[in-house]
Design an enzyme around this catalytic site. Sequence first.
Site, PDB file in Angstrom:
ATOM      1  CB  SER A  87     -20.239 -11.622  12.750  1.00 37.57           C
ATOM      2  OG  SER A  87     -19.977 -12.150  11.476  1.00 37.57           O
ATOM      3  CG  HIS A 193     -23.543 -14.955   9.635  1.00 34.34           C
ATOM      4  ND1 HIS A 193     -22.546 -15.715  10.209  1.00 34.34           N
ATOM      5  CD2 HIS A 193     -23.157 -13.662   9.761  1.00 34.34           C
ATOM      6  CE1 HIS A 193     -21.596 -14.904  10.671  1.00 34.34           C
ATOM      7  NE2 HIS A 193     -21.939 -13.664  10.400  1.00 34.34           N
TER       8      HIS A 193
END
Length: 289
Positions: A87, A193
Amino acid sequence: MITYLFPGQGSQKQGMGSSLFDEFKDLTEQADETLGYSMKRLCLENPYSNLHKTQFTQPALYVVNVLSYLKKIQDNDIKPDYVAGHSLGEYNALFAAGAFDFITGLQLVRKRGELMSMATDGKMAAVMGLTAAQVSDALQTHGLHTIDIANMNSPHQVVISGRKEDIERAKSVFEGLKDVTMFHPLNVSGAFHSRYMSEAKQEFEKFLQSFHFSAISIPVISNVHARPYEQDGIHSVLADQIDHSVRWNDSIRYLLDKGRMEFEEVGPGHVLTGLIHRIKNETEASPAM
């Protein structure tokens, strides 16, 4: 071959970077000037618990990861064959590959953190013991259509993302399934996400348009595609990363398929090192995965 891995949100801890800020004083001062606050004080003193607020966490981790990487290169002068980041950590991988300089990356993650921190009505949870396909089936079977799969961390560690009330509903569902070994709510401020980040993604897309990226000198494995970045796709992939799943398991499997591969985590903590062990062990135990 060797891959350097950079951790993302969740790996932050008070005291991180303590030995680095004075050694890399110029970069630390540049970060302070860009952000408008002291990075050293944030990481070492954690005023108002800011280190665990997304808009502060992301710049802090980016800076500490960069300094950790520069220290590593300074000490052993070994450039990796591949880089990847979980990420937020993907920005450090792109920095290591030369896609942008230190301050450009910091400007990107500051904006990313600000936008993601504004989506405060969501929640995330880790489901242990099921594959991504099994988690998806369970969500569909129990009518939890508003929950997305956010991270596929290992063959049997999947993170889900959605509205707070829906994640609460999912808790009883997954805890009632015999193969689930743990359902663990994450200490995050939003449904990262997932579809609930679409507004943040749209704003970030606009922000990215003013940036130019340099040629990548080391293959960077993308969270979105679990394959190396293509030079002309950096803008779109960075935007997509905000509301797409992190395909960490697939990314590591891709690297393992390259042959003998060593992995070194660069930054605070050992979260990614633990996931590497899980991926290797769970893949060997479940060859059909």
